[in-house]
Structures are given as structure tokens and as C-alpha cells.
Design a protein around this motif. Structure first.
Motif, PDB file in Angstrom:
ATOM      1  N   ARG A 171       0.862  -1.172   0.000  1.00 15.80           N
ATOM      2  CA  ARG A 171       0.000   0.000   0.000  1.00 15.80           C
ATOM      3  C   ARG A 171       0.893   1.214   0.000  1.00 15.80           C
ATOM      4  O   ARG A 171       1.804   1.337   0.810  1.00 15.80           O
ATOM      5  N   LEU A 222       2.339   4.875   0.522  1.00 20.13           N
ATOM      6  CA  LEU A 222       2.258   5.728   1.705  1.00 20.13           C
ATOM      7  C   LEU A 222       1.169   6.775   1.558  1.00 20.13           C
ATOM      8  O   LEU A 222       0.537   7.158   2.543  1.00 20.13           O
ATOM      9  N   ARG A 230      -2.223   5.704   2.756  1.00 21.49           N
ATOM     10  CA  ARG A 230      -2.357   5.277   4.148  1.00 21.49           C
ATOM     11  C   ARG A 230      -2.620   6.500   5.016  1.00 21.49           C
ATOM     12  O   ARG A 230      -2.107   7.582   4.756  1.00 21.49           O
ATOM     13  N   ILE A 264      -1.823   7.672   8.613  1.00 22.12           N
ATOM     14  CA  ILE A 264      -0.976   7.295   9.738  1.00 22.12           C
ATOM     15  C   ILE A 264      -1.616   7.767  11.032  1.00 22.12           C
ATOM     16  O   ILE A 264      -1.729   8.963  11.285  1.00 22.12           O
ATOM     17  N   VAL A 308      -1.534   8.298  14.874  1.00 21.12           N
ATOM     18  CA  VAL A 308      -0.545   8.351  15.949  1.00 21.12           C
ATOM     19  C   VAL A 308      -1.203   8.183  17.308  1.00 21.12           C
ATOM     20  O   VAL A 308      -0.551   7.760  18.245  1.00 21.12           O
ATOM     21  N   ARG A 331      -8.714   7.109   3.427  1.00 26.37           N
ATOM     22  CA  ARG A 331      -7.486   6.331   3.321  1.00 26.37           C
ATOM     23  C   ARG A 331      -7.558   5.199   4.316  1.00 26.37           C
ATOM     24  O   ARG A 331      -8.213   5.315   5.351  1.00 26.37           O
ATOM     25  N   PHE A 345      -3.400   3.218   9.128  1.00 25.13           N
ATOM     26  CA  PHE A 345      -2.170   2.462   9.374  1.00 25.13           C
ATOM     27  C   PHE A 345      -1.850   2.559  10.848  1.00 25.13           C
ATOM     28  O   PHE A 345      -1.605   3.643  11.375  1.00 25.13           O
ATOM     29  N   GLY A 377       0.552   0.930  12.514  1.00 26.91           N
ATOM     30  CA  GLY A 377       1.919   0.568  12.898  1.00 26.91           C
ATOM     31  C   GLY A 377       2.622   1.654  13.686  1.00 26.91           C
ATOM     32  O   GLY A 377       3.580   1.390  14.388  1.00 26.91           O
ATOM     33  N   HIS A 378       2.162   2.883  13.551  1.00 27.43           N
ATOM     34  CA  HIS A 378       2.825   3.963  14.282  1.00 27.43           C
ATOM     35  C   HIS A 378       1.931   4.556  15.363  1.00 27.43           C
ATOM     36  O   HIS A 378       2.138   5.670  15.808  1.00 27.43           O
TER      37      HIS A 378
END
Lengths: 441, 537
Positions: A42, A44, A47, A49, A51, A115, A118, A120-121
Motif C-alpha cells: 500500500r 504511503l 495510508r 498514519i 498516531v 485512506r 495504518f 503501525g505507528h
């Protein structure tokens, strides 16, 4: 089939046949690679992000409102100031979705954001106080089960306001407000008056036998610090402005601040610790990294001395005396003399020992305060005393395990063995007594 | 007596390596054409062989005081040195003194021998019977001397064509160290080697390859150090070459190398005589090809490509650092773009948040996926590189400015490619140029595209798969019997050389996987020491 027919049927020379086989296998490999597609690829820019997430009760009963702080990369990571001259925009977008469960709500996020989220962060997970009081268990499952959120994300409870309002809070320094909260959590060790808890740590403490977890506590304060006018309305936590995270009267901006700790019993929030109590908790659990402690050695208000804790260690020693659990907390701390407001010279062995004793009693005070509070009011073993019995005296523990927090913990006798040392007193030795006219304050 | 012995020895050697000794012949198996006793007929025959070219010079004159014997001198203009011919062949043969002597001493029919012994004052001179041999001698710059009534011809070595001077090697320049590079002339090249290794054990053996090209190829090694089996194998492979002409060392390399389909070079080439000398001392066999300013070295291992000759001309601390840098550079040149693509599209959680945000910011509004973007930029860079190679020197800088600076900057500010991609591609390019040997740079380029494709499709998994495949391939290679990944696999103590350039005094033994003979390079006590302090008086 045709391909192999060609390969085996008419292969003229060895090389030719080899070439054909190589070609055939190359085509097959390409097909094999190309047909399954890029299943988890995918870009960036497709996505979102995330936080920070904040989890609140929705207005509809039985539903959750989940808020997300999504980074706006164009504004945060822009190599040069964005064109248009609108000034510095906020680097994040806070949006919310509602759903029946955490996963259910989060699953709807891409419908709003456009979007795919994500995780992961994801660095900060915030629960509202109301939810925490009802128990976090149901929500922690997905956070532990799903591989995407990191277990090192901070876990905090919003004190006196919605989780969403914390996410919407203002940050003067960072484009991503969550980074300020993260920074406060990472720097907790400067004064050790707030608890920095990760999702991983919380899950561990919750699952440990003989321990109840504690989480970080975040509240909204007026820009610049806690002692702003808004704080004056003490006790009035339900103030509408604070609740919604809007700017307070007079247009002051509300900024999130990490302070104290949220104490749980099993998975339910039972109370808050203030700054001193939190440090007491950290003393016991060996998490004090640094602190500034003010003592008044020459009683009579002649001058305060500030000590800087540079090294601290602690250990809990469980003992069972005559069937009754006892606990000894050994604390050793080294301090530097950081500041002195008295004109007298403290540069004698007696005075230094005096300071060490003062420091020890200050530490003891803090610990006593929180131990008493936990044993009498909260009735929850945030220190993990039970855990030490489980480890050291597993056989006796079996009998206590079921009723530990209610029957045993409140009556555990806690002995303190505080050992302090003054390492460095600074190069100027005695105070600047010739010029000092004040008598201290 | 001695002569017989030498001849016997020669015969034995020739038997050991048939075709290696002896003279260059035409196609094997063709019957020899005998030199005739008539000079004119011989000259005609030679001219006939060559198709009566204009650059063939035939000078005939009468020999001897009585001027009864016709003599013909034939050479090719430009290949042979005219001054040598006139001074050492024509002048003595035509001088009156010689004629008088010749008449007095030379018995009839043996004039040729007399001319050889007393007439021609040139170092290399031999008598041949076969006209084909004469022709091939003429073609390599010799001068043929025919004398009437003699069934032999004399071939005098008068080679003297224009050659390039010994210059600094272009591709492998060093800051410190010798600046001599090989040239196209084989003889000059062997001299460059002989001057570095004056040992009598240095063997330079030649053979001729190519039915049409008739190129001289020299095999150079150090007897007693090089593995005799490797030498034997090199010879066997060289003899197997049946190509029409060998125009450069690459021809020989491709025709004798192991794993002919592999992109990895199993025969190394260099234009530095000092590098070849070092290799020879390590037990390698060098092959020099006439007409090519590169020498081939074999056997070679993969890790030798990370040892620049300059490593041994600077102090070992610096050399060690550069060795590390080169390894990192290779890794970067191979994997950086694919790593970038794999991490940003498949595993962004591996990046620190601020870095991810920066990359994401740069990616906003870029129309292509990262993989396509990286591929396009790589392609653009390769085009630039290729253009730079072909471009005349004068406009080269202009192209790089327009290509790299203007194009790159414009592409970023137009939002067509993202800045991180350009950074990654640019750094990859720089890294690939810091690899010492162009062969490896080329492979890195090739594999880079492969790995990029794999990681665009399968992410880190694909990258690792490709990487492992390359490793398996590397481990399967051998160069003249030496495993390509020595001394890592099979591992040996010599592996300590990979990460460090050891001080010269610590290198007491040869590396040990190239040759097993005479391992000792120097005594173990070679470390320089201060003299033992004397007692103060």
C-alpha cells in the motif's frame, strides 16, 4: 503443454533446449509472481498514519466513539513552508467514528478519512475516565490480539475530560499534538511525578497475579501550565468547557498534560494519584529516574535546600511472619545538592548527614502516603506486593491468591528501609554568604 | 652435447604442452609448404599467400663478391622497424667487407648458415623451412631473408610498430602507488611484469590463438608458487579455444571462464601490472592477450573484488576503513532502492515515525507508486550514465548538469517524483561507483533491477528471496577449482583479511585457498622494532 512440447519435442541442440527451458520457467515464474498481486502493498499516500486514538462512550448508549489523530504529512513533513501563506496549520486531523466495538468503529475509519488507517505507528491510546471506571478489559483484547498496534504504545486515561478533547488539545511546540504527550511521557523520569505506562506494561500488570495495573493520566490544562485561572474551579471537573476541550474563558488554549497516575483494580479505574503519591508509587516499584526534592534542614525556615536525585534503586522483600505477610521496601537513592537558599555553610559532615536524613524522611513520607492510600481507600495492590509473594512464597500464596486485595493487602505491614547518599555538593562549597542578605524563603 | 640435451628438453616440454611451444602455424593438419630454392619464386609465393598487398616490401639484391647469389628480404611496411632492417640486415649483407668474407669462407650451399652466423646482427634470428611459417612471421613483424640455393629462410625479429606509451591506468587510478598501466603491446606488458618480479621462476609462456587473428597470448605465473594443476588447467582451456580471432582479453575470458552463464566474473581483469604481480605472488596465473591493455587473473574469489591494490599502498588503518566502506557500498548499491520500496509500501512500521512522516509528506501528490517511481529514476540514471560514457569529453559536464541537476530538481518540484526516491537512487549510484572493479559495479546494477522487481511484488520477503538466491548462486561458483566464496565458505583463517587489511608484517603467509605451495611469504619476525635500548653510560 505446448511449451513443454516445444521444449522436449524439437530441441535441436542442448543449448537451444536449455534456452527454451529457461524461457519457459522465466515466463512461469513471472506469471506466478504477478498473479497473486501485491497483497499487503500500500503506497504511503494511500495510508492514514494514526498516531493516537481516543476511546469514549458514544452518545447512543452501548456504542463507542473512537477518535483518531491522523498525521497530515503534507503539513508535518513538508520540506519547505506550504504555499498559500495561511500560517502554520495543525499537523493532524482529529476525526471520530462510532461503532459497537473498538474494532467495529475503527473499521469504519477509512470511510471517513478516505485512506486506509495504518496502525503501525500508533503511539498513544487514550481511554476516557468514564470507560475506565467501567473496566478496560473488553477493549484491551483487540489491542493485544491485533498485530498492527504496537505494544509499546502509551496507555493513558483522560482525567476529567473526553479522550477526544485531549486529542484535540493544542500543542505549542509540535505539529503533532500527540508528540507533546509522548514527550511528556518519555521525560517522566525528570521529576518522576507521573507514571508512564505502555500497553504492554498495563497488560502485564493486569495479568500478573497479585498486582493491579496503573495507567498514565492525561488532563487538559490551560496553556502554559496547571496554575491558570481554569484550574481555580477546583472540584468542578465537569465544567462544560473542559469537558469538550474547547478554549476556556478568555480564549486560553487548553493543552494536554501528563500528571499523576490512574490506578486500577483489576481492569477498573478506582482513583487518581497526585504527583507526590505517584512518585511514592514509583519509589516502591523502582521506577524513579530522577527527581528534585526540597528539604528544610535547618528547621525554622532559615532556608530550603534542593536535592536532585540522580540514582535510585528499590526492591520489595516479602516475608511471611507467623502466617502474616510483611513487606520490606528497600530504597536507596543518591542525590546531588542542587540549590541552597540558606547562607549557612552546609559543608560539614554533620550537615551532610542531616541532609541525607531529611531526604530519607521525605522519601518515606511520599511512600507512606501512597501506601496508606492504596491500602485504605483504593484497596488495590498497584505495587505488586502480591506478585512478590507469588514469586517468593508460592505455596503460601495459593491460599491468599483469591482474596489477596481485599483480605490481605490492606493489612500488609510495610516496612521502609531508605538509604540515601549525598554524592556531589557542587564546587562552590559553602553558599555565597557574603552577598546573601535574605534569610531564605 | 649441450645442444642435443636442450633440444630433447624442448621436445619433452613440447610434448607436455603440445602446441604451446614451437612456431605459430596455420591451421593444424595442413601440410607444410617448403621454402623453394629460388628467391623470386619464394617472394611470389609469399605475396600470393597474402594476396599481393601493397604494404609488402620485397627487396632483392645480389649477395657475395661474385654477386652470384640472389637474396630477397621481405617485410611488411609498418609492422617491421625499417631502421633495424636497413642497419642490421641490408647494410651488412650488401657491404663489400661481408662479400669478401663470404666468398672466402662460405662454402657453396651453406651461405644461409654463414649469413645467419656472420651476416645479420640481430638478436632473434631463426631458420625455417615452412613457407607458411615465414608468412606468419612476416605478419607478426618479422623480416624474412631468402637466399638462392637455400631451402630455408631466415626470420629476423624486427618488430617495431607504433605502440602507445605506458600510461596511468584510466579505470583503476590510485592516489598513492605506481602509475603504470598495461598497454596494447604484449611485449611491453610482459616487461612490466618482469620488472616487478625478477625471480628466475617467473614463467612467461606464449601461445597463439585464433585461426585468423593469430593473437599472441602469454601465460604468466610463478613456478613453485602457482598451483601446477591450475597452470595445467589454464593451458588446457586456452588450447581449447578455436575461435577465428581474439580481439581483446574479454574474448579469452569468456572462452575459458568457469560458469559461463553466470553474471559474476570467475576470471578477474585489471589494467594494473602491480595488481597482477600481487596476484602472481599469491599464486594466481595471469593471462596477457596481445592487443589488450588488460590482464586476466585466475583463480579469483568474490571477496578479492573488495581488495583494491591501493589497500596496500596506504596504511592499514585507512585501508581497513575503505574495505568496510566498499562492503557497505556494495550492499547499498544492491539493495537500497529495493529496501526503500519494500519498507515504504509493505512495512512502514519499520521506519521511525518522523522519518515515515517525512517520506509520506514527500509522497503526497506523486502520481506513481514508489516501485514505478524508483524504477523510472533508476532507468533515468542508467540512461544518464550510458550517455555520459558515449558523450565527447567536452559536453560531458553539460549533460550531467542538465540531466542530474535540472531534470532531478524539476521532477521533484513538479511533484512527479518524490525527493526521497531521488536521494535513494542518487546514493545508490554513488555507492555503486565506489566499488573498485567495474565488473562488480555492472553486476550490482543488474541485480539491483532484479531485486527491485522482487521487492515491489513481494516486499521484504521478495528482497530476501532474491538475496538468498544470489547467495546460493555465489556459493555454487568455482573459479579454476577454487570455491568462489573462499575464504568464507569453505571458511578458513584467511577470512580475517576480509574485514581488515592486516599490516604487511603480519601477512607472513599466503592466503592459502589459491595455492598450497610454499605458503611462507616472510618470517614471523617481520614486525619492525626499535633496537634494544643500550644502557646509559
Amino acid at each position: 503443454m505446448i511449451m513443454f512440447g516445444v521444449v522436449w519435442g524439437k530441441g535441436k541442440g542442448n543449448v537451444k533446449r536449455l534456452m527454451l527451458i529457461a524461457l519457459a520457467s522465466a515466463i512461469l515464474t513471472l506469471l506466478m509472481i504477478a498473479t497473486p498481486g501485491c497483497w499487503s502493498a500500500r503506497e504511503l499516500d494511500k495510508r492514514a498514519i494514526v498516531v493516537a486514538v481516543g476511546i469514549d462512550k458514544a452518545k447512543e448508549p452501548g456504542k463507542l466513539e473512537v477518535s483518531y489523530q491522523i498525521i497530515k504529512p503534507a503539513e508535518v513533513g513538508a520540506p519547505r513552508p506550504a504555499r498559500g501563506g495561511e500560517g502554520q496549520g495543525r499537523g493532524v486531523w482529529v476525526l471520530s467514528t462510532t461503532g459497537d466495538s473498538l474494532f467495529d468503529a475503527a473499521w469504519k475509519m477509512s470511510n471517513v478519512a478516505g485512506r486506509r488507517p495504518f496502525w503501525g505507528h500508533l503511539r498513544l491510546i487514550l481511554f476516557s475516565e468514564a470507560l475506565a471506571r467501567e473496566g478496560l478489559g473488553p477493549f484491551l483484547d483487540v489491542l493485544a490480539r491485533n498485530p498492527m498496534p504496537r505494544r509499546l504504545a502509551w496507555l493513558a486515561v483522560a482525567r476529567g475530560c473526553l479522550a477526544r478533547s485531549i486529542l484535540e488539545g493544542y500543542s505549542e511546540l509540535e505539529k503533532v499534538p500527540a508528540e507533546t504527550i509522548m514527550g511528556q511521557l518519555e521525560e517522566y523520569g525528570q521529576n518522576s511525578t507521573s507514571l508512564a505506562q505502555t500497553l504492554h506494561g498495563f497488560l502485564l500488570e493486569m495479568e500478573n497475579p497479585g498486582q493491579s495495573p496503573a495507567a498514565s493520566a492525561v488532563e487538559l490544562v490551560s496553556k502554559g501550565g496547571p496554575s491558570a485561572p481554569n484550574d481555580g474551579e477546583s472540584g468542578d471537573e465537569g465544567s462544560e468547557d473542559v469537558e469538550r476541550g474547547r478554549a476556556g474563558a478568555g480564549g486560553t488554549k487548553l493543552v494536554p498534560m501528563v500528571r499523576g497516575a490512574a490506578v486500577f483494580k483489576r481492569d477498573r479505574l478506582v482513583g487518581w494519584l497526585d504527583e507526590e503519591e505517584t512518585r511514592g508509587l514509583l519509589w516502591v516499584t523502582n521506577r524513579v529516574r530522577g527527581a528534585s526534592i526540597v528539604v528544610d534542614p535547618l528547621a525554622g525556615g532559615r532556608g530550603k535546600v534542593t536535592l536532585e536525585i540522580v540514582r535510585a534503586r528499590s526492591r520489595i522483600r516479602p516475608e511471611i511472619k507467623g502466617g502474616v505477610p510483611h513487606v520490606t521496601v528497600e530504597i536507596s537513592a543518591s542525590a546531588n545538592l542542587a540549590e541552597q537558599a540558606t547562607a549557612s555553610s552546609l559543608y560539614t559532615i554533620e550537615h551532610l548527614h542531616e541532609l541525607e536524613r531529611e531526604l530519607a524522611s521525605a522519601i518515606e513520607n511520599e511512600v507512606r502516603m501512597v501506601v496508606t492510600r492504596a491500602q485504605r481507600d483504593l484497596r488495590t495492590d498497584v505495587f505488586g506486593f502480591g506478585l512478590t509473594f507469588y514469586r517468593k512464597h508460592p505455596r503460601q500464596w495459593k491460599a491468599m491468591a483469591e482474596t489477596w486485595e481485599d483480605a490481605y493487602f490492606p493489612h500488609v505491614e510495610v516496612n521502609l528501609d531508605v538509604n540515601t547518599r549525598l554524592d556531589v555538593s557542587g564546587l562552590i562549597g559553602p553558599a555565597l554568604k557574603r552577598r546573601m542578605t535574605g534569610t531564605g524563603w | 652435447m649441450l645442444r642435443v640435451a636442450t633440444t630433447l628438453l624442448d621436445l619433452l616440454r613440447a610434448r607436455k604442452k603440445p602446441g604451446s611451444k614451437g612456431s605459430p602455424r596455420g591451421r593444424a593438419g595442413e601440410p607444410p609448404v617448403h621454402v623453394l630454392r629460388d628467391v623470386q619464386a619464394n617472394a611470389k609465393a609469399v605475396a600470393g599467400f597474402l594476396g599481393e598487398p601493397q604494404d609488402l616490401v620485397t627487396r632483392t639484391f645480389k649477395l657475395g663478391g661474385t654477386k652470384q647469389l640472389e637474396c630477397g628480404v621481405i617485410w611488411i611496411d609498418g609492422l617491421a622497424d625499417k631502421r633495424l632492417i636497413s642497419r642490421h640486415i641490408l647494410k651488412p649483407l650488401m657491404s663489400g667487407a661481408f662479400e669478401a668474407q663470404a666468398d672466402a669462407t662460405a662454402p657453396r650451399g651453406n651461405v644461409l648458415e654463414f649469413v645467419r652466423d656472420c651476416g645479420i646482427s640481430l638478436g632473434q634470428l631463426r631458420a625455417v623451412c615452412d613457407l607458411r611459417e615465414v608468412v606468419s612471421g612476416i605478419l607478426s613483424g618479422d623480416t624474412a631473408v631468402f637466399i638462392q640455393t637455400s631451402g630455408q629462410a631466415l626470420l629476423a625479429s624486427t618488430r617495431g610498430w607504433k605502440t602507445r606509451d605506458v600510461e596511468e591506468p584510466r579505470g583503476e587510478s590510485v592516489i598513492r602507488g605506481p602509475r603504470e598501466g598495461f598497454v596494447e603491446d604484449l611485449r611491453t606488458n610482459t616487461v612490466l611484469l618482469r620488472r616487478r618480479i625478477r625471480s628466475p621462476n617467473l614463467r612467461i609462456e606464449t601461445l597463439t590463438i585464433g585461426s585468423a587473428g593469430q593473437t599472441q597470448v602469454a601465460v604468466v605465473y610463478l613456478e613453485g608458487i602457482a598451483n601446477p594443476k591450475v597452470v595445467e588447467e589454464v593451458w588446457a582451456r586456452l588450447r581449447r579455444i578455436k575461435i577465428d580471432a581474439v580481439l581483446s582479453d574479454q574474448y579469452v575470458e569468456e572462452l575459458i571462464r568457469d560458469a559461463p552463464l553466470s553474471p559474476f566474473p570467475t576470471v578477474a581483469n585489471t589494467e594494473r601490472p602491480d595488481a597482477v604481480a600481487a596476484g602472481i605472488l599469491e599464486g594466481q596465473v595471469a593471462v596477457l592477450v596481445d592487443g589488450s591493455p588488460f590482464a586476466l587473473r585466475m583463480p579469483v574469489t568474490f571477496l578479492q573484488y573488495f581488495q583494491s591494490p591501493e589497500d596496500y599502498y596506504v596504511n592499514f588503518h585507512t585501508a581497513t576503513l575503505s574495505r568496510w566502506l566498499r562492503l557497505v557500498a556494495l550492499l547499498a548499491a544492491l539493495t537500497l532502492p529495493s529496501l526503500y520500496v519494500a519498507v515504504t509500501t509493505f512495512n512502514p512500521e519499520m521506519l521511525p515515525t518522523p522519518l515515515l512522516v517525512s517520506i509520506a509528506a514527500a509522497r503526497e501528490g506523486v502520481p506513481f507508486p514508489v516501485a514505478i517511481e524508483a524504477f523510472l529514476m533508476e532507468l533515468a540514471f542508467e540512461t544518464l550514465r550510458e550517455a555520459g560514457l558515449r558523450m565527447p569529453r567536452v559536453i560531458g559536464p553539460a549533460v550531467s548538469i542538465v540531466g542530474a541537476l535540472v531534470l532531478g530538481e524539476a521532477a521533484i518540484s513538479a511533484g512527479i517524483v518524490s525527493a526521497p526516491t531521488v536521494i535513494v537512487v542518487a546514493f545508490t549510484a554513488i555507492a555503486s561507483f565506489s566499488i573498485t572493479y567495474p565488473d562488480i559495479t555492472a553486476i550490482a546494477r543488474l541485480l539491483r533491477f532484479l531485486l527491485l522487481a522482487l521487492s515491489a511484488i513481494l516486499g521484504l520477503f521478495g528482497l530476501m528471496t532474491g538475496f538468498i538466491a544470489v547467495h546460493i548462486h555465489l556459493l555454487s561458483l568455482r573459479s579454476f577449482g577454487v570455491p568462489y566464496m573462499s575464504p568464507l565458505a569453505p571458511s578458513s583463517l584467511a577470512a580475517r583479511d576480509i574485514l581488515m587489511r592486516w599490516p604487511l608484517w603480519a601477512r607472513t603467509k599466503r592466503v592459502g585457498y589459491i595455492t598450497w605451495q610454499d605458503m611462507r611469504r616472510q618470517p614471523a619476525t617481520s614486525m619492525p622494532q626499535a633496537p634494544v635500548r643500550r644502557k646509559r653510560m
